[in-house]
Design an enzyme around this catalytic site. Sequence first.
Site, mmCIF file in Angstrom:
data_model
loop_
_atom_site.group_PDB
_atom_site.id
_atom_site.type_symbol
_atom_site.label_atom_id
_atom_site.label_comp_id
_atom_site.label_asym_id
_atom_site.label_seq_id
_atom_site.Cartn_x
_atom_site.Cartn_y
_atom_site.Cartn_z
ATOM 1 N N ASP A 41 0.775 -1.267 -0.042
ATOM 2 C CA ASP A 41 0.186 -0.083 0.040
ATOM 3 C C ASP A 41 1.056 1.309 -0.148
ATOM 4 O O ASP A 41 0.491 2.156 -0.969
ATOM 5 C CB ASP A 41 -0.812 -0.056 1.288
ATOM 6 C CG ASP A 41 -1.954 0.868 1.217
ATOM 7 O OD1 ASP A 41 -2.981 0.854 0.500
ATOM 8 O OD2 ASP A 41 -1.935 1.935 2.123
ATOM 9 N N HIS A 273 4.454 11.289 14.856
ATOM 10 C CA HIS A 273 4.263 12.610 14.139
ATOM 11 C C HIS A 273 3.793 13.641 15.011
ATOM 12 O O HIS A 273 4.732 14.881 14.772
ATOM 13 C CB HIS A 273 3.053 12.357 13.549
ATOM 14 C CG HIS A 273 2.857 11.124 12.402
ATOM 15 N ND1 HIS A 273 4.281 10.706 11.608
ATOM 16 C CD2 HIS A 273 1.909 10.543 11.786
ATOM 17 C CE1 HIS A 273 3.949 9.884 10.790
ATOM 18 N NE2 HIS A 273 2.443 9.587 11.123
ATOM 19 N N LYS A 356 -3.579 15.906 20.704
ATOM 20 C CA LYS A 356 -4.782 15.034 20.553
ATOM 21 C C LYS A 356 -4.923 14.448 19.039
ATOM 22 O O LYS A 356 -4.426 15.309 18.095
ATOM 23 C CB LYS A 356 -5.918 16.317 20.590
ATOM 24 C CG LYS A 356 -7.248 15.732 20.438
ATOM 25 C CD LYS A 356 -8.352 16.521 20.795
ATOM 26 C CE LYS A 356 -8.765 17.924 20.150
ATOM 27 N NZ LYS A 356 -9.770 18.571 20.545
HETATM 28 N N1 LIG Z 1 0.234 2.577 4.107
HETATM 29 C C1 LIG Z 1 0.407 3.825 4.649
HETATM 30 O O1 LIG Z 1 -0.388 4.807 4.414
HETATM 31 C C2 LIG Z 1 1.607 3.878 5.492
HETATM 32 C C3 LIG Z 1 2.413 2.847 5.994
HETATM 33 N N2 LIG Z 1 3.637 3.014 6.808
HETATM 34 C C4 LIG Z 1 4.373 1.964 7.286
HETATM 35 O O2 LIG Z 1 5.013 1.490 5.801
HETATM 36 C C5 LIG Z 1 5.292 0.143 5.886
HETATM 37 C C6 LIG Z 1 4.593 -0.394 4.802
HETATM 38 O O3 LIG Z 1 2.928 -0.375 4.862
HETATM 39 P P1 LIG Z 1 2.297 -0.818 3.862
HETATM 40 O O4 LIG Z 1 2.570 -0.741 2.618
HETATM 41 O O5 LIG Z 1 0.833 -0.218 4.187
HETATM 42 O O6 LIG Z 1 2.015 -2.473 4.155
HETATM 43 P P2 LIG Z 1 1.467 -3.549 3.486
HETATM 44 O O7 LIG Z 1 0.787 -4.498 4.515
HETATM 45 O O8 LIG Z 1 0.737 -3.165 2.278
HETATM 46 O O9 LIG Z 1 2.874 -4.294 3.202
HETATM 47 C C7 LIG Z 1 3.803 -4.231 2.263
HETATM 48 C C8 LIG Z 1 4.251 -5.241 1.617
HETATM 49 O O10 LIG Z 1 4.914 -6.208 2.347
HETATM 50 C C9 LIG Z 1 4.739 -7.504 2.563
HETATM 51 N N3 LIG Z 1 4.046 -8.080 3.621
HETATM 52 C C10 LIG Z 1 3.110 -7.833 4.354
HETATM 53 N N4 LIG Z 1 2.993 -8.493 5.207
HETATM 54 C C11 LIG Z 1 3.856 -9.189 5.599
HETATM 55 C C12 LIG Z 1 4.325 -10.032 6.725
HETATM 56 N N5 LIG Z 1 3.689 -10.449 7.726
HETATM 57 N N6 LIG Z 1 5.623 -10.584 6.322
HETATM 58 C C13 LIG Z 1 6.298 -10.290 5.388
HETATM 59 N N7 LIG Z 1 6.029 -9.618 4.339
HETATM 60 C C14 LIG Z 1 4.665 -9.088 4.413
HETATM 61 C C15 LIG Z 1 3.704 -7.455 1.196
HETATM 62 O O11 LIG Z 1 4.313 -7.868 0.089
HETATM 63 P P3 LIG Z 1 4.628 -9.410 -0.355
HETATM 64 O O12 LIG Z 1 3.614 -10.393 0.207
HETATM 65 O O13 LIG Z 1 4.595 -9.238 -1.902
HETATM 66 O O14 LIG Z 1 6.174 -9.645 0.122
HETATM 67 C C16 LIG Z 1 3.257 -6.231 1.214
HETATM 68 O O15 LIG Z 1 2.907 -5.767 -0.159
HETATM 69 C C17 LIG Z 1 4.543 -0.380 7.308
HETATM 70 O O16 LIG Z 1 5.807 -0.021 8.229
HETATM 71 C C18 LIG Z 1 3.564 0.689 7.637
HETATM 72 O O17 LIG Z 1 3.527 0.797 9.135
HETATM 73 C C19 LIG Z 1 3.648 4.308 7.439
HETATM 74 C C20 LIG Z 1 3.068 5.471 7.213
HETATM 75 C C21 LIG Z 1 1.762 5.319 6.160
HETATM 76 O O1 LIG Z 2 1.366 7.733 9.382
HETATM 77 C C1 LIG Z 2 0.114 7.928 9.138
HETATM 78 O O2 LIG Z 2 -0.479 8.899 8.794
HETATM 79 C C2 LIG Z 2 -1.733 8.890 8.213
HETATM 80 C C3 LIG Z 2 -2.031 10.447 8.029
HETATM 81 O O3 LIG Z 2 -1.086 11.060 7.182
HETATM 82 P P1 LIG Z 2 -1.525 12.465 6.394
HETATM 83 O O4 LIG Z 2 -0.141 12.903 5.869
HETATM 84 O O5 LIG Z 2 -2.623 12.315 5.506
HETATM 85 O O6 LIG Z 2 -1.755 13.226 7.637
HETATM 86 C C4 LIG Z 2 -2.766 8.177 9.093
HETATM 87 O O7 LIG Z 2 -3.831 8.148 8.148
HETATM 88 C C5 LIG Z 2 -2.112 6.699 8.995
HETATM 89 O O8 LIG Z 2 -3.077 6.273 10.107
HETATM 90 C C6 LIG Z 2 -0.764 6.793 9.880
HETATM 91 O O9 LIG Z 2 -0.262 5.507 9.818
#
Ligand SMILES: NC(=O)C1=CN([C@@H]2O[C@H](COP(=O)(O)OP(=O)(O)OC[C@H]3O[C@@H](n4cnc5c(N)ncnc54)[C@H](OP(=O)(O)O)[C@@H]3O)[C@@H](O)[C@H]2O)C=CC1
Ligand SMILES: O=C1O[C@H](COP(=O)(O)O)[C@@H](O)[C@H](O)[C@H]1O
Length: 514
Positions: A41, A273, A356
């Site tokens: 994501d 944040h 908050k």
């Molecule tokens: N999404 C967001 O908006 C935000 C995310 N983050 C942080 O960024 C990082 C990635 O987030 P996000 O992209 O949402 O996460 P996802 O859950 O989409 O994971 C990213 C990829 O990691 C692999 N994956 C998922 N779960 C596991 C697992 N349990 N073990 C091994 N591989 C796994 C998968 O790829 P595959 O199976 O193809 O290997 C997946 O496509 C996290 O640390 C999250 O907290 C921070 C701020 C905002």
């Molecule tokens: O890190 C995160 O931030 C987003 C909010 O980010 P913003 O730049 O849109 O304010 C939040 O939605 C998410 O839960 C959190 O993991």
Amino acid sequence: MGSGEWCLQKRDSFKSETLVGNETVPEIGCLSIIVLGASGDLAKKKTFPALFHLYCQGFLPPIEVHIFGYARTKISDDELRNRIRGYLVSERSASPSKDVSKFLQLIKYVSGSYDAAEGFQMLDKEISKHETSKNSLEGSSRRLFYLALPPSVYPSVCRMIRRYCMNKSNLSGWTRIVVEKPFGRDLGSAEELSSQIGELFDEPQIYRIDHYLGKELVQNLLVLRFANRFFLPLWNRDNIDNVQIVFREDFGTEGRGGYFDEYGIIRDIIQNHLLQVLCLVAMEKPVSLKPERIRDEKVKVLQSVLPIKDEEVVLGQYEGYRDDPTVPDHSNTPTFATVILRIHNERWEGVPFILKAGKALNSRKAEIRVQFKDVPGDIFKCKKQGRNEFVIRLQPSEAMYMKLMVKQPGLEMSTVQSELDLSYRQRYQGVTIPEAYERLILDTIRGDQQHFVRRDELKAAWEIFTPLLHRIDNGEMKPIPYQAGSRGPAEADELLEKAGYVQTHGYIWIPPTL
Ligand SMILES: NC(=O)C1=CN([C@@H]2O[C@H](COP(=O)(O)OP(=O)(O)OC[C@H]3O[C@@H](n4cnc5c(N)ncnc54)[C@H](OP(=O)(O)O)[C@@H]3O)[C@@H](O)[C@H]2O)C=CC1
Ligand SMILES: O=C1O[C@H](COP(=O)(O)O)[C@@H](O)[C@H](O)[C@H]1O
């Protein structure tokens, strides 16, 4: 990019540089950006779009740069490209569809696991192939690994990078890693993670990203505070009554309930944040603008925060949160929290910093609200109309405005609350404010760690919140239910009032229209 000429001009003025000490050193040579977790994501919504923005502005010239996606999902280069294509939008591109196609051609996908040699050996082979194909260029080879992955796999991924994928140039060059939050769940786990990664990489190679540090108005805080005579004498306990740092979202966890439930609003938003924003609002002036000197001051503020008192915390959980099938039926996870922090130092003793944050509230915004004390000797009897407030609106509609008392225009000598308003969209017409991720990724390429979280900073941040988080995890503190689309629990407003915040009734700031 519009035309070759335009592109050349841009490149010339934005040549890549790396920061050594406080000196920037121009860099040439091969740059490989590897997005691990490319199927996920964050990669799709933030990382690749940020790279695209940088590409459109000439910061990632195709002659030097190649981008690799890595994940377990078995897809082809084109399948990855198709997944991200729809997220690549740039107002700064003269010819968007052409730029999208050219950018996507820079991306190669490698599939492999996060803990076995094979995939990383393959990745290294692909990176090296790219580096060799560019070896007509003299200079360094730079490898930037962006871990868009769940933190549970950071240690094994870092081990694999260290073992199989380090930069091999005998010239200069570097290998850097970017890690996302949440970095640990509490002090113990964060320290363990830091030690594991610290054994593999030196601190200057580790970029702990907090995207709030890349937001325009957050980056403006130090300029505002330390480059303006207006603020210098006022920014202290003698004049400021309370400070609020607020994050509100008008949607719930939406498909991320499973992830969110493990962490909760304090770990998701407040501990990182909002606390980073607090540091910039409260820290002392650094001795210089060197990243280390700025981060030294942030650590000092964090170390001056007193233990959080239970009676200065209100937790909430929106009704309907547990309907998400990935959230346990009896979840105790807060989706809302108000927490008061108190800084025990000469500048801030007695001033509550009210943090908050909430999901599924009635509006979406993030702002800093600095409320000043009442004017002594109130000859205009205007106290009831409200206090002076300085508001920094981080998003949406970036702005700064000062709520102040003026004479009501007209024949009568009466007062009314008004504002001095610096709304960015109006004041900086035609200027596109960069996305936080775009700015921060550029910093990682340039080697500037100012807007990234240092290990001791992270430790101090976890020290503040760990006791409270453990009490919540153990079920000793319970969230109060609140209606989705509301202001959150009424108890939070009561706590605010107790802390000294005075709400101005009947006054609403309206962002100016053009
Ligand atoms: N999404 C967001 O908006 C935000 C995310 N983050 C942080 O960024 C990082 C990635 O987030 P996000 O992209 O949402 O996460 P996802 O859950 O989409 O994971 C990213 C990829 O990691 C692999 N994956 C998922 N779960 C596991 C697992 N349990 N073990 C091994 N591989 C796994 C998968 O790829 P595959 O199976 O193809 O290997 C997946 O496509 C996290 O640390 C999250 O907290 C921070 C701020 C905002
Ligand atoms: O890190 C995160 O931030 C987003 C909010 O980010 P913003 O730049 O849109 O304010 C939040 O939605 C998410 O839960 C959190 O993991």
